[in-house]
Design an enzyme around this catalytic site. Structure first.
Site, PDB file in Angstrom:
ATOM      1  N   ARG A 226       0.845  -1.188   0.000  1.00 14.47           N
ATOM      2  CA  ARG A 226       0.000   0.000   0.000  1.00 14.47           C
ATOM      3  C   ARG A 226       0.882   1.241   0.000  1.00 14.47           C
ATOM      4  NH1 ARG A 226      -3.499  -2.706  -1.612  1.00 14.47           N
ATOM      5  NH2 ARG A 226      -5.490  -3.214  -0.635  1.00 14.47           N
ATOM      6  N   HIS A 274      -0.945   0.384  -9.662  1.00 18.86           N
ATOM      7  CA  HIS A 274      -1.675  -0.582  -8.824  1.00 18.86           C
ATOM      8  C   HIS A 274      -2.164  -1.777  -9.650  1.00 18.86           C
ATOM      9  CE1 HIS A 274      -4.102  -1.012  -4.862  1.00 18.86           C
ATOM     10  NE2 HIS A 274      -3.870  -2.207  -5.396  1.00 18.86           N
TER      11      HIS A 274
HETATM   12  P1  NDP Z   1      -1.603 -11.450   4.889  1.00 20.20           P
HETATM   13  O1  NDP Z   1      -2.562 -10.881   5.870  1.00 20.20           O
HETATM   14  O2  NDP Z   1      -1.796 -12.851   4.421  1.00 20.20           O
HETATM   15  O3  NDP Z   1      -0.120 -11.364   5.478  1.00 20.20           O
HETATM   16  C1  NDP Z   1       0.356 -10.237   6.119  1.00 20.20           C
HETATM   17  C2  NDP Z   1       1.792 -10.484   6.579  1.00 20.20           C
HETATM   18  O4  NDP Z   1       2.304  -9.257   7.130  1.00 20.20           O
HETATM   19  C3  NDP Z   1       1.911 -11.528   7.668  1.00 20.20           C
HETATM   20  O5  NDP Z   1       3.066 -12.306   7.499  1.00 20.20           O
HETATM   21  C4  NDP Z   1       2.045 -10.688   8.943  1.00 20.20           C
HETATM   22  O6  NDP Z   1       2.785 -11.293   9.991  1.00 20.20           O
HETATM   23  C5  NDP Z   1       2.822  -9.513   8.427  1.00 20.20           C
HETATM   24  N1  NDP Z   1       2.604  -8.349   9.300  1.00 20.20           N
HETATM   25  C6  NDP Z   1       1.466  -7.661   9.491  1.00 20.20           C
HETATM   26  N2  NDP Z   1       1.649  -6.680  10.393  1.00 20.20           N
HETATM   27  C7  NDP Z   1       2.929  -6.753  10.768  1.00 20.20           C
HETATM   28  C8  NDP Z   1       3.713  -6.022  11.695  1.00 20.20           C
HETATM   29  N3  NDP Z   1       3.215  -5.008  12.401  1.00 20.20           N
HETATM   30  N4  NDP Z   1       4.999  -6.381  11.858  1.00 20.20           N
HETATM   31  C9  NDP Z   1       5.524  -7.413  11.154  1.00 20.20           C
HETATM   32  N5  NDP Z   1       4.828  -8.172  10.260  1.00 20.20           N
HETATM   33  C10 NDP Z   1       3.542  -7.828  10.076  1.00 20.20           C
HETATM   34  O7  NDP Z   1      -1.578 -10.440   3.663  1.00 20.20           O
HETATM   35  P2  NDP Z   1      -1.333 -10.786   2.120  1.00 20.20           P
HETATM   36  O8  NDP Z   1      -0.012 -11.436   1.997  1.00 20.20           O
HETATM   37  O9  NDP Z   1      -2.480 -11.473   1.520  1.00 20.20           O
HETATM   38  O10 NDP Z   1      -1.338  -9.307   1.482  1.00 20.20           O
HETATM   39  C11 NDP Z   1      -0.476  -8.279   1.915  1.00 20.20           C
HETATM   40  C12 NDP Z   1      -0.948  -6.939   1.376  1.00 20.20           C
HETATM   41  O11 NDP Z   1      -0.688  -6.837  -0.008  1.00 20.20           O
HETATM   42  C13 NDP Z   1      -2.452  -6.672   1.451  1.00 20.20           C
HETATM   43  O12 NDP Z   1      -2.828  -6.268   2.753  1.00 20.20           O
HETATM   44  C14 NDP Z   1      -2.644  -5.566   0.443  1.00 20.20           C
HETATM   45  O13 NDP Z   1      -2.531  -4.304   1.055  1.00 20.20           O
HETATM   46  C15 NDP Z   1      -1.485  -5.770  -0.528  1.00 20.20           C
HETATM   47  N6  NDP Z   1      -1.951  -6.127  -1.882  1.00 20.20           N
HETATM   48  C16 NDP Z   1      -1.552  -5.345  -2.945  1.00 20.20           C
HETATM   49  C17 NDP Z   1      -1.951  -5.666  -4.209  1.00 20.20           C
HETATM   50  C18 NDP Z   1      -1.481  -4.881  -5.382  1.00 20.20           C
HETATM   51  O14 NDP Z   1      -1.951  -5.079  -6.500  1.00 20.20           O
HETATM   52  N7  NDP Z   1      -0.517  -4.009  -5.238  1.00 20.20           N
HETATM   53  C19 NDP Z   1      -2.827  -6.802  -4.482  1.00 20.20           C
HETATM   54  C20 NDP Z   1      -3.141  -7.572  -3.316  1.00 20.20           C
HETATM   55  C21 NDP Z   1      -2.731  -7.222  -2.063  1.00 20.20           C
HETATM   56  P3  NDP Z   1       2.239 -12.592  10.776  1.00 20.20           P
HETATM   57  O15 NDP Z   1       2.282 -13.688   9.743  1.00 20.20           O
HETATM   58  O16 NDP Z   1       3.211 -12.791  11.844  1.00 20.20           O
HETATM   59  O17 NDP Z   1       0.842 -12.257  11.211  1.00 20.20           O
HETATM   60  C1  OXD Z   2      -5.864  -5.976  -3.030  1.00 20.34           C
HETATM   61  C2  OXD Z   2      -5.469  -5.016  -4.037  1.00 20.34           C
HETATM   62  O1  OXD Z   2      -5.818  -5.664  -1.840  1.00 20.34           O
HETATM   63  O2  OXD Z   2      -5.861  -5.181  -5.212  1.00 20.34           O
HETATM   64  O3  OXD Z   2      -6.217  -7.095  -3.419  1.00 20.34           O
HETATM   65  O4  OXD Z   2      -4.726  -4.086  -3.748  1.00 20.34           O
END
Ligand code: NDP
Ligand code: OXD
Length: 311
Positions: A226, A274
């Site tokens: 993001r 994006h």
């Molecule tokens: P998940 O919820 O599956 O994973 C999030 C990861 O981040 C976990 O490993 C979590 O740790 C870690 N995390 C969260 N908060 C913290 C913190 N404070 N400190 C350290 N580690 C942290 O998310 P996804 O992998 O599915 O997606 C990630 C992001 O990608 C989405 O939230 C979205 O914003 C973005 N996205 C962007 C897209 C694009 O087109 N650019 C498309 C899709 C998604 P733990 O495992 O220990 O909980």
């Molecule tokens: C998502 C994105 O969160 O498209 O899936 O950014």
């Protein structure tokens, strides 16, 4: 009982058709206006950036489904109903796309494509030594659905992988750093840092001056998560001073990125609009429909978000 579809995406007809195909016996309502008229009938909302306050006006709402993997757009609503579960999208097609985007950009950074693009603009023929992939330290911020898949995509190249997470995990592809204490040592070992974190109060602005100063000189960043994770002015300063050598950004705090934003024109920044992983109506509707069927059958839903963590 009706399902509300609410998004400003221009593919509403495609979505309506995909949801109707997956859920032929359900009534699908589209848009905020009909939501207000039929508020009492709606029990499921499928949303992207819902109008603030609208979901709170649906008295029978049982579940809110995100049209993306992220849910920050839902938590941005200050009057979000507190007791309604939020379900993130888990879609193998979305995960595949993000893996492609991350692998493509890690390879670009590894092979110094930013330098070669700059050299091309000056017709400068100059070769740089490239370390073997096993000597290139790549770190993933976040090892969730997308981070773990990206790591699996990178592993066959032999990169020296690490990841930073909140809770300890079992992970065999690299070195794991955990929690606040793990952040600086994690950043300090990365030549290339890839952000795949959710946007929460704990992660907003995480890629700013302090983080950049803790990275090796000439390191680079890739943000597919993001826009709010990166502090743009700090990034530009770090690139201008040579602390960082390159950045690839897919996401921005304001989207579309305004035409006069300096990020567009920085010679060491590569932008995409994006598109790292784009939600596809057909595959996403399939996953969301499966969850709606689980809801109707009283079964556990896949991808329930923990509101206290924000992801
Ligand atoms: P998940 O919820 O599956 O994973 C999030 C990861 O981040 C976990 O490993 C979590 O740790 C870690 N995390 C969260 N908060 C913290 C913190 N404070 N400190 C350290 N580690 C942290 O998310 P996804 O992998 O599915 O997606 C990630 C992001 O990608 C989405 O939230 C979205 O914003 C973005 N996205 C962007 C897209 C694009 O087109 N650019 C498309 C899709 C998604 P733990 O495992 O220990 O909980
Ligand atoms: C998502 C994105 O969160 O498209 O899936 O950014």
């Amino acid at each position: 009982m009706a399902i509300l579809f609410l998004s400003d995406a221009d593919k509403t007809n495609e979505w309506a058709a995909a949801l109707a195909h997956e859920l032929p016996n359900e009534e699908i309502l589209i848009g905020a206006e009909v939501a207000r008229k039929r508020a009492a009938d709606i029990d499921c909302a499928v949303v992207w950036w819902p109008e603030p306050g609208l979901l709170a006006r649906l008295p029978g709402l049982k579940a809110i489904f995100s049209l993306g993997a992220g849910v920050d757009h839902i938590f941005a609503d200050p009057s979000l109903p507190q007791d309604v579960p939020i379900i993130r999208l888990i879609d193998p097609a979305l995960t595949e796309q993000m893996t492609e985007w991350v692998v493509m950009n890690v390879l670009r950074h590894h092979r110094r494509m930013t330098d070669y693009a700059l050299q091309q603009s000056r017709a400068e023929w100059r070769r740089h030594d490239i370390p073997r992939a096993q000597a290139r330290r790549v770190g993933l911020m976040g090892l969730g659905i997308l981070g773990e898949a990206a790591a699996r995509g990178l592993a066959p190249f032999g990169f020296d992988l690490a990841a930073w997470v909140r809770h300890p995990h079992a992970w065999e592809d690299g070195t794991l750093f955990v929690g606040d204490d793990g952040l600086q040592p994690f950043l300090a070992r990365n030549d290339i840092t890839v952000c795949l974190l959710p946007l929460t109060a704990a992660t907003r602005g995480i890629l700013g001056t302090r983080a950049f100063a803790g990275m090796p000189i000439g390191a680079s960043i890739i943000n597919g998560a993001r826009g709010g994770h990166v502090v743009p002015a700090d990034l530009i300063a770090a690139l201008d001073h040579g602390q960082l050598s390159a950045a690839t950004l897919d996401v921005f705090d304001t989207e579309p990125l305004p035409a006069d934003d300096p990020l567009w024109r920085h010679p060491r920044i590569t932008l995409t609009p994006h598109v790292a992983a784009v939600t596809l109506a057909q595959t996403a509707a399939h996953e969301i429909a499966a969850n709606i069927r689980h809801l109707r059958a009283g079964q556990r839903l896949n991808g329930i978000v923990d509101p206290t963590r924000g992801y």
